[in-house]
Design a protein around this motif. Structure first.
Motif, PDB file in Angstrom:
ATOM      1  N   PRO A  92       0.804  -1.231   0.000  1.00 33.09           N
ATOM      2  CA  PRO A  92       0.000   0.000   0.000  1.00 33.09           C
ATOM      3  C   PRO A  92       0.835   1.279   0.000  1.00 33.09           C
ATOM      4  O   PRO A  92       0.339   2.350  -0.350  1.00 33.09           O
ATOM      5  N   HIS A 125       3.613   4.012  -4.337  1.00 30.30           N
ATOM      6  CA  HIS A 125       2.732   4.944  -5.039  1.00 30.30           C
ATOM      7  C   HIS A 125       2.449   4.514  -6.473  1.00 30.30           C
ATOM      8  O   HIS A 125       1.414   4.850  -7.028  1.00 30.30           O
ATOM      9  N   ASP A 126       3.381   3.791  -7.062  1.00 34.97           N
ATOM     10  CA  ASP A 126       3.213   3.349  -8.441  1.00 34.97           C
ATOM     11  C   ASP A 126       2.339   2.095  -8.486  1.00 34.97           C
ATOM     12  O   ASP A 126       2.825   0.969  -8.497  1.00 34.97           O
ATOM     13  N   LYS A 127       1.026   2.304  -8.502  1.00 38.42           N
ATOM     14  CA  LYS A 127       0.083   1.186  -8.493  1.00 38.42           C
ATOM     15  C   LYS A 127       0.130   0.390  -9.799  1.00 38.42           C
ATOM     16  O   LYS A 127      -0.179  -0.797  -9.819  1.00 38.42           O
ATOM     17  N   LYS A 128       0.514   1.041 -10.877  1.00 41.14           N
ATOM     18  CA  LYS A 128       0.636   0.347 -12.159  1.00 41.14           C
ATOM     19  C   LYS A 128       1.697  -0.747 -12.060  1.00 41.14           C
ATOM     20  O   LYS A 128       1.515  -1.847 -12.594  1.00 41.14           O
ATOM     21  N   ILE A 160       2.609  -2.333  -9.281  1.00 49.18           N
ATOM     22  CA  ILE A 160       2.078  -3.407  -8.425  1.00 49.18           C
ATOM     23  C   ILE A 160       1.168  -4.329  -9.230  1.00 49.18           C
ATOM     24  O   ILE A 160       1.267  -5.560  -9.146  1.00 49.18           O
ATOM     25  N   LEU A 161       0.281  -3.736 -10.031  1.00 48.58           N
ATOM     26  CA  LEU A 161      -0.627  -4.536 -10.860  1.00 48.58           C
ATOM     27  C   LEU A 161       0.145  -5.361 -11.883  1.00 48.58           C
ATOM     28  O   LEU A 161      -0.203  -6.514 -12.163  1.00 48.58           O
TER      29      LEU A 161
END
Length: 265
Positions: free
Chosen positions: A151, A154-157, A159-160
């Motif tokens: 969590p 910040h780079d959620k892309k 993580i996905l």
């Protein structure tokens, strides 16, 4: 008497002046004391507030740096694990491809084996009957998930992308397991034909190069062996291994490397 009275009056005057002087001096000291206390209090309060701000601000900064370092280290472990998976997928892809190539080659010449290359028949002799496996490595990902660091990235892309890549790796593991589980079942049928196994072993001991045509001709007349070769040939095409997964792995590893450059989160 007049002299005594004069002395007494003079003495009283001196006492009054001393008393007044002492009182004024005391008042001045009191005033200085009050003034010092207010100024000192203000100064001390400022120092305390500044110290608290520095402590909390510095502590917060140190905490952020520590978390950023933890995330960087976790990402490095994930990158190494993905590289390991990539290498294993490339290896198992090559193995599956040559197993399939060998089986298709044998079946192509089953009705006219004399036209087949003896060198190729010798190279492909054992490949269709090998049992391998592939185990996806996911320890680094599991550690990352359990650390609750995800969590804070910040780079959620990214993580996905990592999650998607691991899912594809696990799919490869499932495909390889399915393939070898079924292949094992077909090969178990071969073990029941003791006469076949005995004769094949005899030909092998007499010399592979010398008897390569006979060995394959003997194999192709065996129903269980034919089933193994047919199953391998008809499975999904492994000619190029798992190129889509390898491409995804390359992209994800590159994304992690780019993130590690600025060392941000």
């Amino acid at each position: 008497y007049e002299m005594s009275a004069s002395l007494v009056g003079s003495e009283m005057c001196i006492r009054d002046r001393q008393f007044l002087s002492n009182r004024m001096e005391n008042m001045k000291k009191l005033n200085d004391l009050v003034t010092w206390k207010i100024g000192d209090y203000a100064l001390q309060l400022s120092v305390v507030i500044l110290g608290v701000l520095i402590t909390f601000g510095g502590g917060n900064m140190l905490n952020k740096r520590a978390k950023a370092k933890e995330i960087t280290n976790a990402m490095e472990l994930i990158k190494i694990e993905l590289e390991t998976n990539r290498k294993s997928i490339q290896e198992i892809g090559k193995t599956l491809a040559i197993e399939q190539k060998a089986s298709r080659y044998a079946l192509r010449f089953e009705n006219n084996l004399s036209k087949a290359s003896n060198d190729s028949l010798e190279i492909y002799l054992s490949y269709p009957f090998l049992i391998n496996n592939f185990r996806a490595k996911t320890d680094a990902l599991e550690m990352f998930k359990m650390s609750s660091l995800a969590p804070q990235v910040h780079d959620k892309k990214l993580i996905l992308q990592i999650i998607k890549t691991y899912n594809e790796i696990i799919i490869v593991e499932d495909i390889v397991k399915w393939y070898y589980d079924l292949k094992t079942q077909y090969m178990n049928d071969m073990k029941t034909e003791r006469d076949f196994l005995y004769k094949e072993d005899k030909l092998l001991r007499e010399g592979v190069k010398k008897n390569i045509q006979q060995i394959w001709q003997f194999r192709l007349t065996s129903f269980p062996v034919h089933n193994v070769l047919t199953f391998i040939s008809g499975a999904r095409d492994f000619k190029k291994g798992f190129p889509e997964v390898e491409t995804l792995l390359n992209e994800t590893i590159q994304m992690i490397e780019e993130r590690q450059g600025p060392r941000g989160n």
